[in-house]
Design an enzyme around this catalytic site. Structure first.
Site: not given
Length: 126
Positions: A6, A62, A74, A77, A89, A107, A115
């Site tokens: 993640r 890319r 893509c 959210e 994310r 992150y 987190r």
């Protein structure tokens, strides 16, 4: 073993260049921290909050040599009240020999608050 890695970052503005730049920065740190080869990647899924619509964060991949044929997508959210705004994310699904506790999730910037338990890991900016 197939593992999910993640990452998340934020931008200051809904700006095409900033979205791609921050996503690229996050991906470079995620790739480096986990020693990922494009050939070992199953797929990459990016999501962005609804306030970001000027660029696809996936365009950042890319710009990385060797990542041309990695499947990437893509999506938006879900809108949750009081969710972190201007957030990108990523979930990278990869073949790796690392144990789950050896995977380094990345992150950056305002996304570090997502987190706080991982704040001691590498690749934190902002």
């Amino acid at each position: 073993m197939i593992r999910g890695i993640r990452g998340a970052t934020t931008v200051d503005n809904n700006d095409k260049e900033e979205i791609i730049e921050r996503a690229h920065e996050m991906m470079i740190d995620l790739i480096d921290a986990n020693d990922i080869n494009a050939e070992d990647v199953v797929s990459v899924l990016f999501s962005a909050t609804g306030d970001l619509n000027q660029a696809f964060p996936a365009k950042s991949l890319r710009q990385i040599e060797g990542w041309t044929f990695v499947p990437v997508m893509c999506m938006r959210e879900i809108e949750v009240p009081e969710a972190l705004p201007k957030c990108i994310r990523v979930m990278v699904t990869v073949l790796t020999e690392r144990d789950q506790d050896q995977v380094e999730h990345i992150y950056h910037y305002g996304a570090k608050k997502l987190r706080p338990d991982l704040q001691e890991s590498k690749g934190e900016l902002g």
